[in-house]
Write a protein that holds these residues in place. Structure first.
Motif, PDB file in Angstrom:
ATOM      1  N   GLN A  85       0.886  -1.326   0.113  1.00 55.63           N
ATOM      2  CA  GLN A  85       0.008  -0.129   0.058  1.00 55.63           C
ATOM      3  C   GLN A  85       0.663   1.196  -0.005  1.00 55.63           C
ATOM      4  O   GLN A  85       0.513   2.149  -0.751  1.00 55.63           O
ATOM      5  CB  GLN A  85      -0.839   0.035   1.239  1.00 55.63           C
ATOM      6  N   GLU A  89       0.570   4.232  -2.803  1.00 53.97           N
ATOM      7  CA  GLU A  89       0.296   5.574  -2.427  1.00 53.97           C
ATOM      8  C   GLU A  89       1.340   6.642  -2.786  1.00 53.97           C
ATOM      9  O   GLU A  89       1.301   7.728  -2.972  1.00 53.97           O
ATOM     10  CB  GLU A  89      -0.004   5.888  -0.776  1.00 53.97           C
ATOM     11  N   GLU A 138     -10.540   5.491   3.097  1.00 53.37           N
ATOM     12  CA  GLU A 138     -10.342   4.990   1.662  1.00 53.37           C
ATOM     13  C   GLU A 138     -11.447   4.445   1.068  1.00 53.37           C
ATOM     14  O   GLU A 138     -11.586   4.453  -0.164  1.00 53.37           O
ATOM     15  CB  GLU A 138      -9.107   3.949   1.760  1.00 53.37           C
ATOM     16  N   GLU A 171      -7.150   1.430  -4.611  1.00 51.91           N
ATOM     17  CA  GLU A 171      -7.776   1.793  -3.595  1.00 51.91           C
ATOM     18  C   GLU A 171      -8.721   0.692  -3.061  1.00 51.91           C
ATOM     19  O   GLU A 171      -8.854   0.252  -1.913  1.00 51.91           O
ATOM     20  CB  GLU A 171      -8.528   3.131  -3.394  1.00 51.91           C
ATOM     21  N   HIS A 174      -6.533  -1.774  -1.253  1.00 52.75           N
ATOM     22  CA  HIS A 174      -6.277  -1.406   0.055  1.00 52.75           C
ATOM     23  C   HIS A 174      -7.566  -1.514   0.981  1.00 52.75           C
ATOM     24  O   HIS A 174      -7.317  -2.100   2.293  1.00 52.75           O
ATOM     25  CB  HIS A 174      -6.015   0.086  -0.010  1.00 52.75           C
TER      26      HIS A 174
HETATM   27 FE   LIG Z   1      -5.013   3.808  -0.723  1.00 58.96          FE
END
Ligand SMILES: [Fe+2]
Ligand SMILES: [Fe+2]
Length: 267
Positions: A85, A89, A138, A171, A174
């Motif tokens: 992650q 990011e 998120e 996303e 995640h």
């Molecule tokens: Fe994220």
């Protein structure tokens, strides 16, 4: 519920984690009212949207990376997910900066706030942080991006729309790993559910204390309308893909006034 002796700040009577470091070019603010954002898709509004999103992606990187530092005893597979992650990011931050510059913007052009970091880092346990950053912030970004890419495409900027589409796909992963790990950890130790609930309760209290009210204005005179202060339309398919159950999605829909992203918005 803060971890160790972490530095904190006080915003309108609410104790929050001190902001992460930022380069001197950035003007860091602490509330939505201090942000300079505009409705619509003017050139200035487009740059501000990318600038704000860029800083939020940097914060998502910092939160995931800080979790790796703070919870070395976490299961290896979960740490690997947090490391992946962090890499995602970092890439998101970088491509948004690049797009911002392509549109004539620059770092520090607008104020930035680090709300997600300041709230999430007050939580002293990993399931609680995953519940806030991944499963709440998120997951909310999934809903926002579901609509936003259509907004950019309709405004004639397919490049940014495609870029947001790529971020959206990441996303979902995640949110999904956080959902899976929270479920697994609470099955192994049901007391963890209490920590998750405490974290969610804490976020709700902070939002109640600091969230803008309809009718308030920000520093550039933009009014927080009812529409701007309510939860975004829910991207049902993506939330299901991200591991939320149908009951959980139904609850999010209820909170959003049963507004969901329509199929024509997903084209
Ligand atoms: Fe994220
Ligand atoms: Fe991201």
């Amino acid at each position: 519920m803060t971890a160790t002796a972490a530095p904190v700040k006080t915003v309108q009577g609410v104790t929050l984690r001190l902001d992460p470091a930022r380069e001197p070019c950035f003007h860091v603010v602490h509330t939505d009212a201090e942000m300079a954002d505009w409705p619509g898709m003017s050139d200035q509004s487009r740059r501000e949207r990318l600038h704000r999103h860029m800083n939020n992606e940097a914060a998502a990187l910092e939160i995931a990376a800080q979790c790796l530092v703070d919870f070395p005893e976490a299961p290896w597979d979960l740490r690997m997910q947090l490391a992946r992650q962090s890499a995602d990011e970092a890439r998101h931050t970088s491509i948004l900066l690049q797009r911002l510059c392509e549109l004539g913007g620059r770092k520090g052009e607008f104020p930035v706030a680090n709300f997600e970091w300041c709230v999430t880092l007050m939580v002293d346990n990993l399931p609680g942080r995953l519940a806030l950053e991944n499963r709440t912030f998120e997951a909310g970004l999934i809903d926002i991006l579901g609509s936003l890419r259509t907004t950019w495409r309709a405004a004639g900027d397919a490049t940014t729309a495609d870029l947001l589409d790529g971020i959206l796909a990441d996303e979902i992963t995640h949110v999904r790993f956080a959902n899976r790990w929270i479920k697994r950890l609470t099955e192994e130790d049901p007391r963890i559910l209490l920590r998750v609930a405490q974290a969610v309760h804490y976020l709700r209290a902070v939002n109640d204390a600091l969230g803008p009210q309809p009718g308030d204005t920000n520093i550039v005179g933009t009014t927080f309308t009812q529409e701007r202060t309510q939860a975004p339309a829910v991207y049902v398919e993506a939330r299901l893909e991200a591991g939320f159950t149908q009951d959980e999605v139904l609850e999010v829909l209820r909170q959003a006034g049963f507004r969901s992203i329509l199929p024509e918005e997903l084209k």
